[in-house]
Enzyme design. Structure first.
Site, PDB file in Angstrom:
ATOM      1  N   ASP A  16      -0.486   1.875   3.331  1.00 29.85           N
ATOM      2  CA  ASP A  16      -0.645   2.623   2.079  1.00 29.85           C
ATOM      3  C   ASP A  16       0.460   2.209   1.114  1.00 29.85           C
ATOM      4  OD1 ASP A  16      -1.796   4.594   0.322  1.00 29.85           O
ATOM      5  OD2 ASP A  16      -0.033   5.822   0.700  1.00 29.85           O
ATOM      6  N   SER A  17       0.211   2.452  -0.168  1.00 23.96           N
ATOM      7  CA  SER A  17       1.217   2.166  -1.179  1.00 23.96           C
ATOM      8  C   SER A  17       2.465   3.023  -0.969  1.00 23.96           C
ATOM      9  CB  SER A  17       0.632   2.453  -2.565  1.00 23.96           C
ATOM     10  OG  SER A  17       0.181   3.794  -2.619  1.00 23.96           O
ATOM     11  N   GLU A 164       4.209  14.114  -4.727  1.00 27.62           N
ATOM     12  CA  GLU A 164       5.413  13.413  -4.253  1.00 27.62           C
ATOM     13  C   GLU A 164       6.674  14.213  -4.551  1.00 27.62           C
ATOM     14  OE1 GLU A 164       5.774   9.318  -4.199  1.00 27.62           O
ATOM     15  OE2 GLU A 164       3.925   9.351  -3.040  1.00 27.62           O
ATOM     16  N   CYS A 198      -8.209   9.969  -3.411  1.00 29.00           N
ATOM     17  CA  CYS A 198      -6.817   9.517  -3.415  1.00 29.00           C
ATOM     18  C   CYS A 198      -6.130  10.162  -2.221  1.00 29.00           C
ATOM     19  CB  CYS A 198      -6.137   9.935  -4.716  1.00 29.00           C
ATOM     20  SG  CYS A 198      -4.366   9.604  -4.729  1.00 29.00           S
TER      21      CYS A 198
HETATM   22  N1  DGL Z   1      -2.358   5.829  -2.241  1.00 26.87           N
HETATM   23  C1  DGL Z   1      -2.867   5.826  -3.591  1.00 26.87           C
HETATM   24  C2  DGL Z   1      -4.374   6.046  -3.572  1.00 26.87           C
HETATM   25  O1  DGL Z   1      -4.970   6.528  -2.618  1.00 26.87           O
HETATM   26  C3  DGL Z   1      -2.195   6.860  -4.451  1.00 26.87           C
HETATM   27  C4  DGL Z   1      -0.748   6.538  -4.769  1.00 26.87           C
HETATM   28  C5  DGL Z   1      -0.577   5.330  -5.665  1.00 26.87           C
HETATM   29  O2  DGL Z   1      -0.996   5.357  -6.839  1.00 26.87           O
HETATM   30  O3  DGL Z   1      -0.042   4.356  -5.175  1.00 26.87           O
HETATM   31  O4  DGL Z   1      -5.025   5.729  -4.539  1.00 26.87           O
END
Ligand code: DGL
Length: 280
Positions: A16-17, A164, A198
């Site tokens: 994940d980001s 966050e 998301c």
């Molecule tokens: N993990 C990202 C998503 O599901 C959300 C956080 C981001 O923008 O990096 O879209």
């Protein structure tokens, strides 16, 4: 450069980001506790939701390569934005030369698959980052499976920072949660199903429910993605055999270990074994 052509055994990689993918990982561990998982959060470069296609693709490819190098036979891109912007290119263009025996899967297809049996009005709303909405990936995937379903997307740029910063349950969050839901429903009042597209939104679910009319069904993707992973592994015994099953879970972050531990506690109620790495 290719990673290896020898089938390896290793943990399931979850990328994940940032921290949001921990909501997906949590569901994997609930449904499939026997597997080993290696979570990688690109916390130093998050968020991806506002970044260009090129950048999200490059960052995601770096993460997938690293998880392959660390022995993962299967990588799940738990981030919607990365699934929307990078998954197809990685599957089609990079996997064949990196290592065609490994697999990279995302979260959009499994979510799209469950929608057909949930919506009655065939009008579905998507709440997601600007990047995911703009990519058009959800309407595209849903239309392929259910051409009669109309999907309307709404970017909710402030929801990720609210989560966050541990503000998901605060009064301040009310305004922004109400704002995006009411805008979306004003665009299509026939919507009876809302996709939380998301990783962070399950943490806002109480507020989202509070501002959503009761007849509208909320689709939080973790349970659908984990069921889809279970089905995938049962349909692919050769891949299942390559996934280690000691019930272990390790974490990697591109940020500092201390910061990851502190912030991950918003998403998980346990101490984690985390190492810091660099990507790129
Ligand atoms: N993990 C990202 C998503 O599901 C959300 C956080 C981001 O923008 O990096 O879209």
């Amino acid at each position: 450069m290719p990673i290896s052509t020898v089938p390896v055994q290793g943990p399931i990689g979850v990328f994940d980001s940032g921290y949001g993918g921990l909501t997906i990982l949590g569901k994997f561990r609930e449904l499939l506790p026997q597997y080993d998982y290696l979570y990688l959060g690109d916390n130093a470069r998050t968020p991806y939701g506002t970044r260009s296609f090129e950048v999200v693709y490059e960052f995601t490819l770096q993460a997938v390569r690293r998880l392959f190098e660390l022995g993962c036979p299967l990588v799940i891109i738990a981030c919607n934005t990365a699934s929307a912007k990078a998954l197809r290119s990685i599957q089609q263009n990079d996997l064949p030369y990196l290592d065609p025996s490994r697999r990279v899967l995302g979260v959009i297809r499994p979510t799209a698959e469950c929608i057909g049996s949930i919506t009655k009005t065939r009008h579905v709303g998507l709440l997601a980052t600007a990047g995911t909405v703009k990519s058009g990936s959800y309407p595209l995937e849903i239309r392929k499976l259910f051409p009669d379903i109309q999907v309307t997307g709404m970017a909710c740029p402030l929801w990720v920072p609210l989560v966050e910063n541990n503000e998901a349950d605060s009064e301040g969050a009310d305004y922004f949660v109400y704002k995006y839901i009411s805008r979306l429903l004003a665009e299509d009042s026939a919507i009876d199903t809302l996709i939380l597209g998301c990783t962070h939104y399950p943490l806002l679910i109480n507020k989202i429910r509070q501002f959503t009319p009761p007849h509208i069904r909320l689709v939080s993707q973790g349970e659908y993605v984990s069921r889809s992973l279970r089905d995938y592994l049962s349909r692919h015994p050769e891949m299942d055999g390559r996934c280690l099953k000691n019930g272990r879970c390790e974490f990697l972050t591109t940020e500092s270990v201390e910061k990851f531990r502190e912030c991950a506690s918003v998403f998980m109620k346990q101490d984690v074994d985390v190492r810091s790495i660099t990507l790129g």
